[in-house]
Every structure is written in structure tokens, then in C-alpha cells.
Design a protein around this motif. Sequence first.
Motif, PDB file in Angstrom:
ATOM      1  N   VAL A 138       0.836  -1.203   0.000  1.00 15.13           N
ATOM      2  CA  VAL A 138       0.000   0.000   0.000  1.00 15.13           C
ATOM      3  C   VAL A 138       0.869   1.250   0.000  1.00 15.13           C
ATOM      4  O   VAL A 138       0.567   2.237  -0.686  1.00 15.13           O
ATOM      5  CB  VAL A 138      -0.958  -0.002   1.211  1.00 15.13           C
ATOM      6  CG1 VAL A 138      -1.671   1.348   1.339  1.00 15.13           C
ATOM      7  CG2 VAL A 138      -1.989  -1.116   1.072  1.00 15.13           C
ATOM      8  N   SER A 139       1.953   1.220   0.756  1.00 11.10           N
ATOM      9  CA  SER A 139       2.836   2.389   0.814  1.00 11.10           C
ATOM     10  C   SER A 139       3.479   2.684  -0.531  1.00 11.10           C
ATOM     11  O   SER A 139       3.832   3.829  -0.824  1.00 11.10           O
ATOM     12  CB  SER A 139       3.920   2.185   1.876  1.00 11.10           C
ATOM     13  OG  SER A 139       4.825   1.159   1.508  1.00 11.10           O
ATOM     14  N   GLU A 140       3.631   1.650  -1.366  1.00 10.59           N
ATOM     15  CA  GLU A 140       4.185   1.857  -2.707  1.00 10.59           C
ATOM     16  C   GLU A 140       3.263   2.714  -3.568  1.00 10.59           C
ATOM     17  O   GLU A 140       3.689   3.297  -4.566  1.00 10.59           O
ATOM     18  CB  GLU A 140       4.405   0.506  -3.400  1.00 10.59           C
ATOM     19  CG  GLU A 140       5.466  -0.364  -2.737  1.00 10.59           C
ATOM     20  CD  GLU A 140       5.515  -1.751  -3.350  1.00 10.59           C
ATOM     21  OE1 GLU A 140       4.758  -1.988  -4.315  1.00 10.59           O
ATOM     22  OE2 GLU A 140       6.302  -2.589  -2.875  1.00 10.59           O
ATOM     23  N   LEU A 141       1.999   2.803  -3.175  1.00 12.78           N
ATOM     24  CA  LEU A 141       1.018   3.574  -3.945  1.00 12.78           C
ATOM     25  C   LEU A 141       0.959   5.027  -3.517  1.00 12.78           C
ATOM     26  O   LEU A 141       0.118   5.784  -4.018  1.00 12.78           O
ATOM     27  CB  LEU A 141      -0.378   2.953  -3.776  1.00 12.78           C
ATOM     28  CG  LEU A 141      -0.545   1.506  -4.231  1.00 12.78           C
ATOM     29  CD1 LEU A 141      -1.920   1.000  -3.835  1.00 12.78           C
ATOM     30  CD2 LEU A 141      -0.345   1.391  -5.729  1.00 12.78           C
ATOM     31  N   ALA A 142       1.832   5.422  -2.609  1.00  9.01           N
ATOM     32  CA  ALA A 142       1.748   6.772  -2.046  1.00  9.01           C
ATOM     33  C   ALA A 142       1.784   7.855  -3.115  1.00  9.01           C
ATOM     34  O   ALA A 142       1.150   8.899  -2.990  1.00  9.01           O
ATOM     35  CB  ALA A 142       2.880   6.982  -1.038  1.00  9.01           C
ATOM     36  N   GLY A 143       2.522   7.631  -4.195  1.00  9.60           N
ATOM     37  CA  GLY A 143       2.628   8.646  -5.237  1.00  9.60           C
ATOM     38  C   GLY A 143       1.630   8.480  -6.354  1.00  9.60           C
ATOM     39  O   GLY A 143       1.672   9.227  -7.332  1.00  9.60           O
ATOM     40  N   SER A 144       0.734   7.514  -6.241  1.00 11.47           N
ATOM     41  CA  SER A 144      -0.243   7.277  -7.297  1.00 11.47           C
ATOM     42  C   SER A 144      -1.561   6.843  -6.661  1.00 11.47           C
ATOM     43  O   SER A 144      -1.742   6.934  -5.463  1.00 11.47           O
ATOM     44  CB  SER A 144       0.270   6.210  -8.270  1.00 11.47           C
ATOM     45  OG  SER A 144       0.495   4.990  -7.586  1.00 11.47           O
ATOM     46  N   ALA A 145      -2.471   6.371  -7.477  1.00  9.09           N
ATOM     47  CA  ALA A 145      -3.755   5.902  -6.964  1.00  9.09           C
ATOM     48  C   ALA A 145      -4.221   4.736  -7.803  1.00  9.09           C
ATOM     49  O   ALA A 145      -3.958   4.662  -9.007  1.00  9.09           O
ATOM     50  CB  ALA A 145      -4.792   7.020  -7.010  1.00  9.09           C
ATOM     51  N   VAL A 146      -4.908   3.791  -7.173  1.00  9.29           N
ATOM     52  CA  VAL A 146      -5.491   2.702  -7.943  1.00  9.29           C
ATOM     53  C   VAL A 146      -6.577   3.274  -8.842  1.00  9.29           C
ATOM     54  O   VAL A 146      -7.250   4.246  -8.498  1.00  9.29           O
ATOM     55  CB  VAL A 146      -6.078   1.609  -7.023  1.00  9.29           C
ATOM     56  CG1 VAL A 146      -4.978   0.942  -6.225  1.00  9.29           C
ATOM     57  CG2 VAL A 146      -7.151   2.159  -6.110  1.00  9.29           C
ATOM     58  N   HIS A 147      -6.745   2.664  -9.995  1.00  8.85           N
ATOM     59  CA  HIS A 147      -7.694   3.172 -10.984  1.00  8.85           C
ATOM     60  C   HIS A 147      -9.078   2.551 -10.841  1.00  8.85           C
ATOM     61  O   HIS A 147      -9.988   2.913 -11.598  1.00  8.85           O
ATOM     62  CB  HIS A 147      -7.162   2.902 -12.395  1.00  8.85           C
ATOM     63  CG  HIS A 147      -5.999   3.762 -12.772  1.00  8.85           C
ATOM     64  ND1 HIS A 147      -4.744   3.633 -12.201  1.00  8.85           N
ATOM     65  CD2 HIS A 147      -5.896   4.785 -13.665  1.00  8.85           C
ATOM     66  CE1 HIS A 147      -3.923   4.528 -12.730  1.00  8.85           C
ATOM     67  NE2 HIS A 147      -4.595   5.235 -13.607  1.00  8.85           N
ATOM     68  N   VAL A 148      -9.242   1.626  -9.912  1.00 10.52           N
ATOM     69  CA  VAL A 148     -10.510   0.923  -9.765  1.00 10.52           C
ATOM     70  C   VAL A 148     -10.900   0.874  -8.294  1.00 10.52           C
ATOM     71  O   VAL A 148     -10.106   0.465  -7.443  1.00 10.52           O
ATOM     72  CB  VAL A 148     -10.417  -0.523 -10.307  1.00 10.52           C
ATOM     73  CG1 VAL A 148     -11.789  -1.197 -10.230  1.00 10.52           C
ATOM     74  CG2 VAL A 148      -9.885  -0.549 -11.736  1.00 10.52           C
ATOM     75  N   LEU A 149     -12.130   1.281  -8.001  1.00 11.00           N
ATOM     76  CA  LEU A 149     -12.749   1.036  -6.706  1.00 11.00           C
ATOM     77  C   LEU A 149     -13.835  -0.008  -6.922  1.00 11.00           C
ATOM     78  O   LEU A 149     -14.501  -0.014  -7.958  1.00 11.00           O
ATOM     79  CB  LEU A 149     -13.363   2.313  -6.131  1.00 11.00           C
ATOM     80  CG  LEU A 149     -12.441   3.517  -5.943  1.00 11.00           C
ATOM     81  CD1 LEU A 149     -13.214   4.692  -5.341  1.00 11.00           C
ATOM     82  CD2 LEU A 149     -11.241   3.170  -5.079  1.00 11.00           C
TER      83      LEU A 149
END
Length: 289
Positions: A138-149
Motif C-alpha cells: 500500500v505504501s508503494e502507492l503513495a505517489g499514485s492511486a489505484v484506478h478501480v474502486l
Amino acid sequence: MPEPFVAYLRVYEPLSAFESPMRERLAAAVERGAVDPFDAGNREQDVWLRTQITAPPRLLPGDAAEEDPGDVLVLDPQDVPTAPAAMVGPAPLVCPLDLRGRSAAALVGFLGAAEVPLRSAVLSVPADKAKVRANAVVSELAGSAVHVLSSTWTVPLPWFVLVDPAERTELTDGERRRVCWRTPMADARRRVARAHAIGKQSIGEEGPTRILRETGRWLERFHPHSAVELDYGGLVQLMSDSDLEADTSAEDVHAIVDAMESDDAEEVGERYEALRDFWAEFAARERNN
């Protein structure tokens, strides 16, 4: 095996908006062939199940390099209804499935909510070790965001704020069907900002207003010329033709926002009751499962 009973809120960004090396990786995935939207739920389920039948089982998709297929969905900007002030594109618009990051975030939530016997039965590693690994992803996503909820068994009602109720599309592929809405990012941001402001004034910052605030922040992380898609996904398997004909969820949610703005409590109550009655059957199925 039926498609997972999951609905989706997706963002499709222009491929040109991604930085290297992600852009090249996504371009390669597009070249290999995008995932068919009708198969997206089954594809996600298949990738996850494969992590569990290895020896030993993997905790998350992509724990081994060969298990990270980099799947994407592709959308043509021409399939997104736009007004003159709302630009979408250029093509191709891509939506990475982001399975590793989404699985890690879901695992963090599971570890925080599940009882100890359930965690022990489900996990292939000790809970504390699973938490550390999931938090690291999850911390690897700090600079981006998942594209799907995603949402199981039902659609969070605030999601309907983002779309134009009149632009619902029903697509078919043989006996399979999809129900979805697509809208430009600029319109989605405008609608969610308005609804959040009205909700904050009317009912405060909790509940639906909090979801609107978080959704608005999520949308701000993507390119302004992206497209947003609300897709019923596998939920359509639970819906009869009469259910789909009777479904006015998007209209009702927009009417509630308008009624809250005009302090029409009676209209709010009537529309909310209609929504509650429509989705009650699906909520009952969730409880029974």
C-alpha cells in the motif's frame, strides 16, 4: 462459475499521461490485448485464485513477477459522452486493473475488521506478517492511486453523483450484459464537489458526505482529461429485466442532492425510501452469504 457480485468505479487515463516506465508497460499490455470488460470480474478472480493454489500459496497477486500480468481495460474517447467544455483523451484511454495494490488495501481492511478465527482460517502466513507485507505494498502507492474502486453486492449510493443519470448504457455480448455510465473527469469532479458542499451544509461531514469527500480526493489524483465509468459489473446477474427497468438509482440520488439544496425534506425522504426498497433485496443476499 458466476462472475463475482462486484460493482466498479473506474478511471481511464490517456496513455500519454503516464510516466516511464509505466507508460511503456501499459503500452505493451495494450499491444498484447486489453481485457474484455465483460470478463474483468472473472479475470480478477482468476488471477487471485492462482495465487492461492501455488505451493506455497502467495499472499498477494504479483508476489512473483510472473504472476503480475499488468492487465488493462481500454476505452475509446468516442464512447464517453462529452459537452464542449469537457475534453477526454487522447486515445487510448487505459484503466490498469491494479490488482496487487487493490488486493493489499483490501487485505489491510480485512485484517483490521475480521475476528481472529477467521483470519487464521484464511491467511497462509501469520496475521502480523501479512499486515506488514500488505502495508508495504500500500505504501508503494503513495505517489499514485489505484484506478478501480469496487463494492460487493451493492453500489455505494454516492457513486451515482458522478454520472449523468440520462447516460446509462446497457451493453450485451451474447447472453451477457453490462450496465454502466461513462462521463468526463471534469464533469465527475464538478458533480462530486457540488454534492459534497450541499451534503456538508445539510447533514454534516459524516456518512455519504465523507464518501463524497474521499471520492473527490481520489478523482483529483488523475489526469483532467480522463474518463470515469460506473459499472454494475457482476451485480447484473442478480437483476431481472424488471429490476433493471425499475432501477432509477442515479435519478433518485441526483434528486436527493437537489432536494437537499432546496431544503425539501419530504422529497429527500421519498427518494431515499425508493432507493432503500430497491437495494434491500441485494443487501439481504449479502447477509445470507
